[in-house]
Write a protein that holds these residues in place. Structure first.
Motif, PDB file in Angstrom:
ATOM      1  N   LEU A  89       0.842  -1.199   0.000  1.00  0.00           N
ATOM      2  CA  LEU A  89       0.000   0.000   0.000  1.00  0.00           C
ATOM      3  C   LEU A  89       0.877   1.248   0.000  1.00  0.00           C
ATOM      4  N   ARG A  90       1.946   1.247   0.808  1.00  0.00           N
ATOM      5  CA  ARG A  90       2.868   2.387   0.818  1.00  0.00           C
ATOM      6  C   ARG A  90       3.519   2.570  -0.545  1.00  0.00           C
ATOM      7  N   ARG A  91       3.886   1.453  -1.157  1.00  0.00           N
ATOM      8  CA  ARG A  91       4.522   1.519  -2.467  1.00  0.00           C
ATOM      9  C   ARG A  91       3.559   2.128  -3.489  1.00  0.00           C
ATOM     10  N   GLY A  92       2.288   1.731  -3.394  1.00  0.00           N
ATOM     11  CA  GLY A  92       1.298   2.275  -4.321  1.00  0.00           C
ATOM     12  C   GLY A  92       1.105   3.769  -4.158  1.00  0.00           C
ATOM     13  N   ILE A  93       1.133   4.237  -2.907  1.00  0.00           N
ATOM     14  CA  ILE A  93       1.015   5.680  -2.651  1.00  0.00           C
ATOM     15  C   ILE A  93       2.232   6.405  -3.217  1.00  0.00           C
TER      16      ILE A  93
ATOM     17  N   GLU B 209      -8.957   8.377   4.534  1.00  0.00           N
ATOM     18  CA  GLU B 209      -8.104   9.045   3.559  1.00  0.00           C
ATOM     19  C   GLU B 209      -6.677   8.569   3.778  1.00  0.00           C
ATOM     20  N   LEU B 210      -5.894   8.586   2.718  1.00  0.00           N
ATOM     21  CA  LEU B 210      -4.497   8.153   2.789  1.00  0.00           C
ATOM     22  C   LEU B 210      -3.583   9.305   2.384  1.00  0.00           C
TER      23      LEU B 210
ATOM     24  N   ARG C 225       7.445  12.185   6.207  1.00  0.00           N
ATOM     25  CA  ARG C 225       8.183  11.277   7.094  1.00  0.00           C
ATOM     26  C   ARG C 225       7.496   9.916   7.188  1.00  0.00           C
ATOM     27  N   LYS C 226       6.183   9.934   7.380  1.00  0.00           N
ATOM     28  CA  LYS C 226       5.416   8.696   7.491  1.00  0.00           C
ATOM     29  C   LYS C 226       4.183   8.774   6.600  1.00  0.00           C
ATOM     30  N   HIS C 227       3.716   7.598   6.227  1.00  0.00           N
ATOM     31  CA  HIS C 227       2.424   7.527   5.552  1.00  0.00           C
ATOM     32  C   HIS C 227       1.324   7.680   6.597  1.00  0.00           C
ATOM     33  N   GLU C 228       0.141   8.096   6.153  1.00  0.00           N
ATOM     34  CA  GLU C 228      -0.940   8.374   7.083  1.00  0.00           C
ATOM     35  C   GLU C 228      -2.241   7.698   6.648  1.00  0.00           C
ATOM     36  N   LEU C 229      -2.862   7.055   7.615  1.00  0.00           N
ATOM     37  CA  LEU C 229      -4.219   6.527   7.443  1.00  0.00           C
ATOM     38  C   LEU C 229      -5.117   7.371   8.342  1.00  0.00           C
TER      39      LEU C 229
ATOM     40  N   GLU D  94       5.562   1.965  12.930  1.00  0.00           N
ATOM     41  CA  GLU D  94       6.905   2.306  12.451  1.00  0.00           C
ATOM     42  C   GLU D  94       6.833   3.070  11.136  1.00  0.00           C
ATOM     43  N   HIS D  95       5.793   2.789  10.347  1.00  0.00           N
ATOM     44  CA  HIS D  95       5.695   3.387   9.014  1.00  0.00           C
ATOM     45  C   HIS D  95       4.475   4.292   8.837  1.00  0.00           C
ATOM     46  N   TRP D  96       3.521   4.228   9.790  1.00  0.00           N
ATOM     47  CA  TRP D  96       2.244   4.909   9.590  1.00  0.00           C
ATOM     48  C   TRP D  96       1.864   5.747  10.799  1.00  0.00           C
ATOM     49  N   ASN D  97       1.271   6.884  10.532  1.00  0.00           N
ATOM     50  CA  ASN D  97       0.497   7.608  11.533  1.00  0.00           C
ATOM     51  C   ASN D  97      -0.961   7.197  11.351  1.00  0.00           C
ATOM     52  N   ILE D  98      -1.568   6.676  12.400  1.00  0.00           N
ATOM     53  CA  ILE D  98      -2.978   6.309  12.359  1.00  0.00           C
ATOM     54  C   ILE D  98      -3.750   7.424  13.068  1.00  0.00           C
TER      55      ILE D  98
END
Length: 500
Positions: free
Chosen positions: A155-159, A186-187, A192-196, A223-227
């Motif tokens: 999903l991160r790669r797709g973004i 929303e994504l 710095r980080k990906h966000e959900l 580690e990779h996402w802000n929720i």
């Protein structure tokens, strides 16, 4: 159709039903040209899909197909017992008993005394009174995060690769599906980080669910996402409408106090005047989107009690919409802290008073004269005999309800204090026993006859099992669990035959 050349189709269908050869029924009836299928044959086709779904471990798509088929002949068959029963059956096995029940009741009207229908009505009422979820929300959340963790790298790669928006949204939907039957999100990426970003869409009851999900996020995801819960604020947000850009700087705000901590906003934007006159509803919808993004969705829910779009500016002090976040922070941050804190907003408590009914046979909760809650949606819907939130919760394995018990034993000086102390003690002991991952207490109330403890159960079985153990040690004659649905019975948790 060859094997039916010399046979009557209804007779053969009846025989195949006896033999449980449901796929043959589907194959034959689909081979009949659509324009030649009678309403009765369409109903039989729906029945076959219902039966096949049962053989396929409750294939949801087959039940949905049956419902669509039945809806296509509703006008012709809506008074028919079989049509109503089959419609109800599909909804029932989709675990939507609130939709099934009216059809079962209609089926019983068409065939009074039918034992199968009566049994299914009792089953639906029981499911509404005491949901027995295959997977409670706490388990769905665990599986949802496992699913998200397994697919988040792609999903991160797709973004990052800026794949098609629809493709990314569908991918994320699939990852979240184990937890939510339906969720708005929303994504993004903040550098710095990906966000959900999970949106409650203005619904505080949904906010509790999203905050619970957020708090269960595993450290590997974080580690990779802000929720995040609620759209975040951005004073520079803008929209393009009718070919022109409308930004927060173009909108002027007049603030009026509505309650102790709620504001009413009057908004004027010259660029939107023609749009406002042409489609007022869409203009308001657009303005709420602007507010959510300019001040943040949680702040909008928390502090904005009403919005008025103006056709001409008012006199007096005003400022542009981009300045509203600063205004709210100055006004409320000292008392509330972070105005975008969704968890803190869930804790916001509202006290209510009502005119109690003194009739002993009135519906449960009608004797309440004072109460407090941090989820007014559930209280209001119960009062109005509505169940939209309860239905949405049910789809995700969530139950909301209350314990009630007699107040006859609370006497003497400071009776009110004793009632509150009892309520607090029971809540704390159940929370300690069942765990915060099983229950969130949302308030309580006092009535003329009964006391009430309100909660949202993320694992109803764990909550009720614990409640039975806690309540049996308490000095009350009896106690009952009741869901936030008016038209169902309560579930006895404690009964003292010698009590009052």
């Amino acid at each position: 159709m060859e094997e039916l050349k010399n046979k009557n189709i209804p007779e053969q269908i009846a025989a195949w039903n006896e033999e449980e050869e449901y796929q043959k029924i589907v194959d034959v009836l689909l081979a009949v040209p659509e324009e030649e299928r009678t309403p009765e044959l369409v109903s039989e086709l729906a029945r076959a899909y219902n039966n096949l779904a049962g053989e396929e471990n409750g294939d949801e798509s087959m039940y949905r197909t049956a419902i669509e088929l039945l809806k296509s002949v509703e006008e012709e068959l809506k008074e028919d017992h079989c049509w109503n029963y089959r419609m109800a059956y599909a909804y029932c096995f989709l675990d939507e008993p609130w939709d099934a029940l009216p059809y079962f009741e209609k089926a019983l009207e068409a065939r009074p005394g039918d034992e199968d229908t009566e049994e299914m009505i009792d089953f639906c009422l029981g499911s509404l009174a005491l949901p027995r979820f295959e997977k409670p929300f706490c388990q769905r959340v665990r599986e949802g995060w496992e699913s998200f963790l397994a697919g988040e790298e792609d999903l991160r790669r797709g973004i990052d690769e800026k794949r098609q928006g629809d493709e990314i949204v569908e991918q994320c939907n699939k990852l979240l599906k184990p937890a939510f039957s339906d969720v708005s999100f929303e994504l993004g990426y903040n550098g710095r980080k990906h966000e959900l970003i999970l949106s409650p869409e203005g619904d505080k009851a949904k906010l509790f669910q999203l905050v619970y999900f957020q708090k269960q996020a595993p450290k590997e995801v974080l580690e990779h996402w802000n929720i995040l819960v609620g759209r975040q604020h951005s004073g520079s947000f803008g929209l393009q409408i009718f070919g022109q850009n409308v930004s927060a700087e173009d909108i002027f705000v007049w603030v009026k106090q509505q309650g102790d901590d709620e504001l009413e906003l009057s908004l004027y934007c010259e660029k939107l005047l023609s749009f406002l006159k042409e489609d007022e509803n869409k203009a308001y919808w657009m303005m709420y989107i602007m507010l959510d993004n300019v001040i943040g969705e949680i702040a909008a829910m928390r502090y904005i009690g009403g919005v008025e779009l103006l056709e001409k500016p008012l006199e007096g002090v005003n400022f542009s919409l981009e300045k509203l976040p600063e205004y709210l922070n100055q006004r409320f941050s000292e008392q509330d802290g972070d105005i975008m804190d969704a968890e803190k907003y869930c804790e916001r408590y509202t006290v209510y008073e009502t005119e109690p009914s003194e009739e002993e046979d009135a519906d449960v909760r009608m004797d309440i004269y004072v109460g407090g809650t941090n989820c007014p949606t559930l209280i209001n819907q119960y009062w109005n005999n509505a169940a939209d939130t309860m239905n949405a919760y049910h789809k995700d394995g969530i139950a909301a309800g209350f314990f009630y018990y007699p107040l006859t034993g609370f006497t003497g000086e400071d009776r009110s204090g004793k009632i509150l102390d009892f309520r607090d003690a029971v809540s704390e002991e159940i929370l300690a026993g069942a765990g915060a991952d099983a229950v969130t207490f949302i308030g309580g109330a006092s009535g003329i006859y009964f006391g009430y403890i309100d909660f949202i159960a993320w694992d109803l079985k764990a909550v009720l099992d614990t409640a039975v153990e806690v309540l049996k040690e308490k000095d009350i004659a009896w106690a009952v669990f009741h869901s936030f649905r008016r038209d169902v019975n309560g579930i006895i948790l404690k009964s003292d035959q010698n009590g009052d």
